[in-house]
Scaffold this active site. Structure first.
Site, short mmCIF file in Angstrom:
data_model
loop_
_atom_site.label_atom_id
_atom_site.label_comp_id
_atom_site.label_asym_id
_atom_site.label_seq_id
_atom_site.Cartn_x
_atom_site.Cartn_y
_atom_site.Cartn_z
N ARG A 173 0.84 -1.18 0.08
CA ARG A 173 -0.07 0.07 0.04
C ARG A 173 0.97 1.29 -0.11
O ARG A 173 0.49 2.31 -0.78
CB ARG A 173 -1.15 0.08 1.32
CG ARG A 173 -1.67 1.30 1.38
CD ARG A 173 -3.15 1.29 2.30
NE ARG A 173 -2.83 0.26 3.21
CZ ARG A 173 -2.55 0.68 4.14
NH1 ARG A 173 -1.74 1.69 4.58
NH2 ARG A 173 -2.49 -0.31 5.59
N TYR A 205 -16.55 18.19 -14.26
CA TYR A 205 -16.80 16.79 -14.02
C TYR A 205 -17.84 16.74 -13.33
O TYR A 205 -17.86 16.95 -11.70
CB TYR A 205 -15.41 16.07 -13.91
CG TYR A 205 -15.81 14.60 -13.97
CD1 TYR A 205 -16.17 13.68 -15.12
CD2 TYR A 205 -15.46 13.99 -12.81
CE1 TYR A 205 -16.43 12.57 -14.97
CE2 TYR A 205 -16.18 12.57 -12.87
CZ TYR A 205 -16.30 11.74 -13.78
OH TYR A 205 -16.70 10.50 -13.68
N ASP A 252 -7.32 20.18 -13.00
CA ASP A 252 -7.78 18.96 -13.50
C ASP A 252 -7.59 18.98 -15.06
O ASP A 252 -8.34 19.57 -15.67
CB ASP A 252 -9.18 18.59 -13.42
CG ASP A 252 -9.91 17.33 -13.71
OD1 ASP A 252 -9.02 16.80 -14.75
OD2 ASP A 252 -10.82 16.77 -13.45
N LYS A 265 -8.50 8.11 -18.75
CA LYS A 265 -8.86 8.71 -20.11
C LYS A 265 -7.57 8.72 -21.01
O LYS A 265 -7.31 7.57 -21.40
CB LYS A 265 -9.40 10.19 -20.04
CG LYS A 265 -10.43 10.14 -18.76
CD LYS A 265 -11.55 9.41 -19.00
CE LYS A 265 -12.68 9.32 -17.73
NZ LYS A 265 -12.90 10.54 -16.89
C1 LIG Z 1 -13.33 10.83 -15.54
C2 LIG Z 1 -12.97 12.08 -15.13
C3 LIG Z 1 -12.54 12.47 -14.01
C4 LIG Z 1 -13.07 11.17 -12.77
O1 LIG Z 1 -11.97 10.12 -13.08
P1 LIG Z 1 -12.13 8.47 -12.60
O2 LIG Z 1 -10.87 7.67 -13.30
O3 LIG Z 1 -13.35 8.20 -13.47
O4 LIG Z 1 -12.32 8.64 -11.20
C5 LIG Z 1 -12.21 13.79 -13.12
N1 LIG Z 1 -12.07 14.74 -14.18
C6 LIG Z 1 -12.51 14.32 -15.35
C7 LIG Z 1 -12.29 15.60 -16.11
C8 LIG Z 1 -12.84 13.23 -15.87
O5 LIG Z 1 -13.10 13.10 -17.35
#
Ligand SMILES: *Cc1c(COP(=O)(O)O)cnc(C)c1O
Length: 379
Positions: free
Chosen positions: A46, A98, A170, A195
């Site tokens: 961990r 998001y 982000d 993504k």
């Molecule tokens: C998908 C996404 C998230 C969240 O990420 P996960 O891997 O699904 O937990 C946060 N911000 C954006 C812009 C996203 O597209």
């Protein structure tokens, strides 16, 4: 080092025990110690894992940061950042982000006494107008999901810096190939590696990258104390994904540009949201802080009934109807009922996210097939 070379070599060294060129998947929970407290830097998985370590180094390198931390999902990475705060602290966040981030802030953290204020960050003055001594964090997304609004990272970093608040960006939509927020003054970059970084729709993961060693210690403490760490197989998949990030992103950008132009000229399309149009309100800032405009876009139809949008969403053959984005395959999505359903309708409409908005993640298939598919679906 140029991007292509960096992405292929980031974080990976031949394995010290065998010379394996690819970082092995260290599928282990613990490490044998020579004597109590005498170890090779690994005690319990961990806290440390060599596959994760390689990936965390890669995350740091591709975002031009000093330190990377991997989390079991993008929202787990966001969760760790908010856990830096104390009850009574205030966060200024973008009003168009998001849905899962909004849900985490409003449904989980508000009850712990953290306060969130949502403003339109495309005009940084809106942030200055509400910032106070309680503001400890500014959270932005640019381009935003799904309306592709652009926020000036440098301008917001200056505001955060003046107020002694952290700025977290982000960077999921742009990916490090198109934008590097730390270079523009942000303190933390967050990604949903699910993504573009993973890039193949086969893994859920998130990361944080930062330059400040004290901040890294705090976030590492949260990572190991709260335990939202990714397994080694998932780390291996993202390490592999990063090696082709530049090639994939190049094609996402080319296909995105062609798809955006096609949609804009389509007689049945009303509005196209893509930040590469020279008349997009954020174009000047986007061209300053991004190297390209990517394959994410949204559009509305002239017949803007929900039924018509649903019909288009259900009729594509190549575009798959699914949440998520950034994979090699093209996806079509209905934010109002899918990715952004967790935002109350009133809030959504107020922020310009209508019930008939359709979002595309343009993949790297042949663009002629993609355009033909959307054209047939629009009908
Ligand atoms: C998908 C996404 C998230 C969240 O990420 P996960 O891997 O699904 O937990 C946060 N911000 C954006 C812009 C996203 O597209």
């Amino acid at each position: 080092m140029k991007l292509a070379t960096k992405y292929i070599h980031a974080g990976t060294e031949p394995d010290p025990s065998t010379g394996a060129i690819m970082t092995p998947i260290y599928q282990t929970s613990t490490y044998v110690q020579e004597a109590p407290g005498v170890n090779k830097g690994y005690e319990y998985a961990r806290s440390q894992n060599p596959t994760r370590k390689a990936l965390e180094d890669a995350y740091a390198q591709i975002e031009n940061g000093k330190f990377g931390l991997a989390f079991s999902s993008g929202v787990a990475a966001t969760d760790a950042v908010i856990k830096l705060l104390e009850p009574g602290d205030e966060v200024i966040a973008a009003n168009d982000m998001y849905g899962g981030t909004y849900r985490l802030f409003t449904k989980v953290f508000e009850k712990f006494g953290i306060r969130f204020r949502y403003v339109d960050t495309t005009n940084p003055e809106n942030i200055s107008a509400v910032i106070s001594s309680q503001t400890k964090l500014i959270w932005i997304e640019t381009p935003t999901n799904p309306l592709m609004n652009i926020t000036d990272i440098k301008a917001v970093a200056a505001i955060a810096n003046n107020a002694g608040a952290l700025l977290c960006v982000d960077n999921t939509f742009a990916s490090p190939y198109l934008q590097n927020p730390l270079d523009l003054g942000a303190d933390i970059v967050m990604h949903s590696a699910t993504k573009y970084l993973g890039g193949h729709s086969d893994v859920i993961q998130g990361c944080l990258v930062m330059n400040d060693a004290t901040l890294r210690e705090k976030l590492y403490f949260i990572q190991k104390s709260c335990g939202a760490v990714p397994g080694p197989m998932d780390c291996f998949l993202v390490l592999r994904g990063i090696k082709t990030l530049h090639v994939r992103m190049q094609r996402h950008c080319e296909n995105g540009e062609k798809m955006a132009a096609f949609l804009r000229n389509h007689p049945k399309v009303s509005q196209v949201y893509w930040c590469g149009f020279t008349d997009h309100p954020g174009y000047a800032v986007a061209s300053k802080q991004m190297r390209g405009f990517g394959g994410m876009m949204s559009f509305t139809l002239k017949d803007d009934s929900v039924e018509n949008a649903r019909r288009v969403l259900s009729s594509t053959k190549v575009f798959a109807l699914a949440e998520s984005l950034g994979g090699v395959e093209s996806l079509i999505n209905h934010p109002a009922s899918m990715t952004h359903a967790s935002i109350p309708r009133e809030e959504r409409i107020k922020n310009g996210l209508s019930d008939s908005l359709i979002r595309l993640s343009v993949g790297i298939e042949d663009i002629d097939d993609l355009i033909a598919d959307i054209n047939a679906a629009i009908g």
